[in-house]
Write an enzyme that holds these catalytic residues in place. Structure first.
Site, PDB file in Angstrom:
ATOM      1  N   HIS A   1      -3.080   7.560   1.734  1.00  0.00           N
ATOM      2  CA  HIS A   1      -3.481   6.205   1.314  1.00  0.00           C
ATOM      3  C   HIS A   1      -4.723   5.815   1.715  1.00  0.00           C
ATOM      4  CE1 HIS A   1      -3.944   2.030   0.474  1.00  0.00           C
ATOM      5  NE2 HIS A   1      -3.667   1.716   1.708  1.00  0.00           N
TER       6      HIS A   1
ATOM      7  N   CYS B   1       0.817  -1.121  -0.087  1.00  0.00           N
ATOM      8  CA  CYS B   1      -0.003   0.168   0.008  1.00  0.00           C
ATOM      9  C   CYS B   1       0.796   1.238  -0.116  1.00  0.00           C
ATOM     10  CB  CYS B   1      -1.016   0.090   1.125  1.00  0.00           C
ATOM     11  SG  CYS B   1      -2.147  -1.304   1.177  1.00  0.00           S
TER      12      CYS B   1
ATOM     13  N   ASN C   1      -9.904   0.082  -0.701  1.00  0.00           N
ATOM     14  CA  ASN C   1      -8.429   0.405  -0.509  1.00  0.00           C
ATOM     15  C   ASN C   1      -8.038  -0.487  -2.065  1.00  0.00           C
ATOM     16  OD1 ASN C   1      -5.932  -0.065   0.030  1.00  0.00           O
ATOM     17  ND2 ASN C   1      -6.032  -1.035   1.961  1.00  0.00           N
TER      18      ASN C   1
HETATM   19  N1  ACO Z   1     -18.866  -8.287   7.799  1.00  0.00           N
HETATM   20  C1  ACO Z   1     -19.542  -8.581   8.878  1.00  0.00           C
HETATM   21  N2  ACO Z   1     -18.784  -8.815  10.260  1.00  0.00           N
HETATM   22  C2  ACO Z   1     -17.572  -9.118  10.109  1.00  0.00           C
HETATM   23  C3  ACO Z   1     -16.937  -8.724   8.801  1.00  0.00           C
HETATM   24  C4  ACO Z   1     -17.414  -8.491   7.584  1.00  0.00           C
HETATM   25  N3  ACO Z   1     -17.008  -8.111   6.584  1.00  0.00           N
HETATM   26  N4  ACO Z   1     -15.437  -8.930   8.981  1.00  0.00           N
HETATM   27  C5  ACO Z   1     -15.370  -9.111  10.307  1.00  0.00           C
HETATM   28  N5  ACO Z   1     -16.535  -9.340  10.900  1.00  0.00           N
HETATM   29  C6  ACO Z   1     -16.829  -9.591  12.106  1.00  0.00           C
HETATM   30  C7  ACO Z   1     -15.861 -10.417  12.999  1.00  0.00           C
HETATM   31  O1  ACO Z   1     -16.151 -11.949  12.830  1.00  0.00           O
HETATM   32  C8  ACO Z   1     -16.043 -10.075  14.604  1.00  0.00           C
HETATM   33  O2  ACO Z   1     -17.096 -10.739  14.858  1.00  0.00           O
HETATM   34  P1  ACO Z   1     -17.297 -11.567  16.477  1.00  0.00           P
HETATM   35  O3  ACO Z   1     -17.225 -10.299  17.404  1.00  0.00           O
HETATM   36  O4  ACO Z   1     -18.503 -12.204  16.639  1.00  0.00           O
HETATM   37  O5  ACO Z   1     -15.945 -12.422  16.209  1.00  0.00           O
HETATM   38  C9  ACO Z   1     -16.346  -8.729  14.415  1.00  0.00           C
HETATM   39  O6  ACO Z   1     -16.964  -8.416  13.040  1.00  0.00           O
HETATM   40  C10 ACO Z   1     -15.441  -7.849  14.996  1.00  0.00           C
HETATM   41  O7  ACO Z   1     -14.069  -8.196  13.990  1.00  0.00           O
HETATM   42  P2  ACO Z   1     -12.738  -7.376  14.293  1.00  0.00           P
HETATM   43  O8  ACO Z   1     -11.756  -7.923  13.065  1.00  0.00           O
HETATM   44  O9  ACO Z   1     -12.486  -7.267  15.530  1.00  0.00           O
HETATM   45  O10 ACO Z   1     -13.388  -5.873  13.660  1.00  0.00           O
HETATM   46  P3  ACO Z   1     -12.743  -4.482  13.582  1.00  0.00           P
HETATM   47  O11 ACO Z   1     -13.447  -3.591  14.461  1.00  0.00           O
HETATM   48  O12 ACO Z   1     -11.281  -4.615  14.232  1.00  0.00           O
HETATM   49  O13 ACO Z   1     -12.447  -4.067  11.992  1.00  0.00           O
HETATM   50  C11 ACO Z   1     -11.176  -3.882  10.492  1.00  0.00           C
HETATM   51  C12 ACO Z   1     -11.887  -4.912  11.202  1.00  0.00           C
HETATM   52  C13 ACO Z   1     -12.248  -3.175   9.623  1.00  0.00           C
HETATM   53  C14 ACO Z   1     -10.577  -4.981   9.273  1.00  0.00           C
HETATM   54  C15 ACO Z   1     -10.216  -3.392  11.024  1.00  0.00           C
HETATM   55  O14 ACO Z   1      -9.471  -4.143  11.951  1.00  0.00           O
HETATM   56  C16 ACO Z   1      -9.273  -2.397  10.409  1.00  0.00           C
HETATM   57  O15 ACO Z   1      -9.830  -1.542   9.682  1.00  0.00           O
HETATM   58  N6  ACO Z   1      -8.022  -2.849  10.404  1.00  0.00           N
HETATM   59  C17 ACO Z   1      -7.133  -2.008   9.579  1.00  0.00           C
HETATM   60  C18 ACO Z   1      -6.587  -2.698   8.478  1.00  0.00           C
HETATM   61  C19 ACO Z   1      -6.629  -2.048   7.104  1.00  0.00           C
HETATM   62  O16 ACO Z   1      -7.150  -1.123   6.984  1.00  0.00           O
HETATM   63  N7  ACO Z   1      -6.104  -2.756   6.239  1.00  0.00           N
HETATM   64  C20 ACO Z   1      -5.776  -2.322   4.880  1.00  0.00           C
HETATM   65  C21 ACO Z   1      -4.372  -2.888   4.432  1.00  0.00           C
HETATM   66  S1  ACO Z   1      -3.142  -2.237   5.336  1.00  0.00           S
HETATM   67  C22 ACO Z   1      -3.517  -0.561   4.688  1.00  0.00           C
HETATM   68  O17 ACO Z   1      -3.618  -0.260   3.873  1.00  0.00           O
HETATM   69  C23 ACO Z   1      -2.769   0.428   5.781  1.00  0.00           C
END
Ligand code: ACO
Length: 323
Positions: A250, A113, A280
């Site tokens: 980004h 990224c 993204n």
């Molecule tokens: N739809 C519905 N529910 C979902 C989904 C989905 N697509 N994905 C995960 N869940 C559920 C999980 O199973 C979990 O359920 P549970 O509590 O019953 O176990 C719940 O949602 C929470 O999951 P988390 O992974 O803890 O959710 P979080 O609030 O951390 O959000 C996310 C996830 C959006 C990926 C977040 O961690 C994030 O934004 N991380 C940064 C990652 C990123 O942006 N990466 C991009 C690449 S790196 C870069 O470009 C910088």
């Protein structure tokens, strides 16, 4: 001193838009969850006949035309991508050939990224060293090809696309009111490589593999890394958040962007946010956002622009550029 000035920009998106509601039909997710956690409403997904080289070529052609230049004026092509058409040759040479360019050099750059920020910085270094006068810098990706469409925690986050800029050597006086790239700062730390990676490759599995991510871990580090490197850019130039006209980060996640801007005290109206339309798009996300800000009239000659990215590796970096 020599400065690398932005002479033109362009972008290209695949034909097909996939909304969160479309994804609801394929995976166990909801529009509400995706918007609340990421800000993403839709993304563009490449059809089988649309490749990284196709998107990169289209963005490059638009950037050349915007700059009023042809490939004869270009010395080098640097393509930032993690989703090349083939393992080798570099997709940059494919684009070079499509553009009808047989002089100069073309190569790919891989910093996930952060790829566009790494490529811009590399181009600036060649230009400042006098080894190139005009460089086409492209970010192009088809991340949809490396997603595990069964994994709802990652497949809803990414999209495909491309963007490009042309950088050209111009004389500056060495002050922060010069046009062009004023400073750039790159970082990486491989101890985080397991947090965001692709589980395949030619030398290990002999497959392409799928993207794997520990989302919470990425989130935890993102804001600190982003703001650290931006503070380095401010310290190197004596510029501050108040001097910035546009913050073009980004586009991974609205919450990361909002938290970074808040920590840096960059006011929300200066933030160019396109994550809701594009998702993204990895190395393509910054040049795609540039093209949106340019098309809607926000981004103008002389504006001070802060570019920033963070991604797999981890890699991260920031560039301050006067447009
Ligand atoms: N739809 C519905 N529910 C979902 C989904 C989905 N697509 N994905 C995960 N869940 C559920 C999980 O199973 C979990 O359920 P549970 O509590 O019953 O176990 C719940 O949602 C929470 O999951 P988390 O992974 O803890 O959710 P979080 O609030 O951390 O959000 C996310 C996830 C959006 C990926 C977040 O961690 C994030 O934004 N991380 C940064 C990652 C990123 O942006 N990466 C991009 C690449 S790196 C870069 O470009 C910088």
């Amino acid at each position: 001193m020599i400065r690398s000035v932005v002479l033109g920009s362009g972008a290209a998106k695949p034909r097909t838009v996939v909304t969160n509601h479309d994804l609801e039909k394929k995976v166990d997710t909801s529009d509400e969850w995706i918007i609340q956690r990421t800000g993403i409403k839709q993304r563009y997904i490449a059809e089988p006949d649309e490749t990284t080289a196709d998107l990169g070529e289209a963005a490059a052609r638009e950037a050349l035309s915007d700059a009023g230049l042809t490939v004869d004026d270009i010395d080098m092509i640097i393509l930032a991508t993690s989703t090349p058409n083939n393992t080798f040759p570099a997709t940059a040479v494919d684009i070079q050939e499509r553009l009808g360019m047989s002089h100069g050099a073309a190569f790919d750059m891989q910093a996930v990224c952060s790829g566009f920020v790494f490529a811009v910085t590399t181009a600036d270094t060649y230009i400042k060293a006098g080894q190139a006068k005009r460089i086409l810098v492209i970010g192009a990706e088809t991340f949809s090809r490396i997603l595990d469409w069964e994994d709802r925690t990652t497949c809803v986050l990414f999209g495909d696309g491309a963007g490009a800029i042309v950088l050209g050597a111009e004389e500056g006086v060495g002050m922060s009111n010069d046009r062009g790239i004023l400073t750039s700062h790159l970082r990486s730390n491989g101890s985080h490589k397991e947090k965001l990676y692709v589980d395949g490759g030619p030398s290990t599995t002999q497959t392409v593999g799928h993207l794997r991510m520990q989302g919470r871990e990425v989130f935890k580090h993102a804001v600190a890394m982003i703001t650290d490197v931006i503070e380095d850019a401010f310290a190197a130039t004596g510029l501050t958040a108040d001097d910035i006209d546009w913050f073009i980060p980004h586009q991974a996640n609205r919450r990361i962007i909002d938290a970074s801007a808040k920590k840096l005290k960059i006011s929300p109206e200066k933030v160019v946010m396109t994550v809701e339309q594009h998702g993204n798009t990895s190395a393509a996300s910054i040049p795609l956002a540039i093209s949106v800000a340019k098309e809607d009239g926000r981004l103008k000659k002389g504006d001070l622009v802060l570019l920033e990215a963070m991604g797999g590796g981890f890699t991260w970096g920031a560039v301050l550029v006067r447009w």
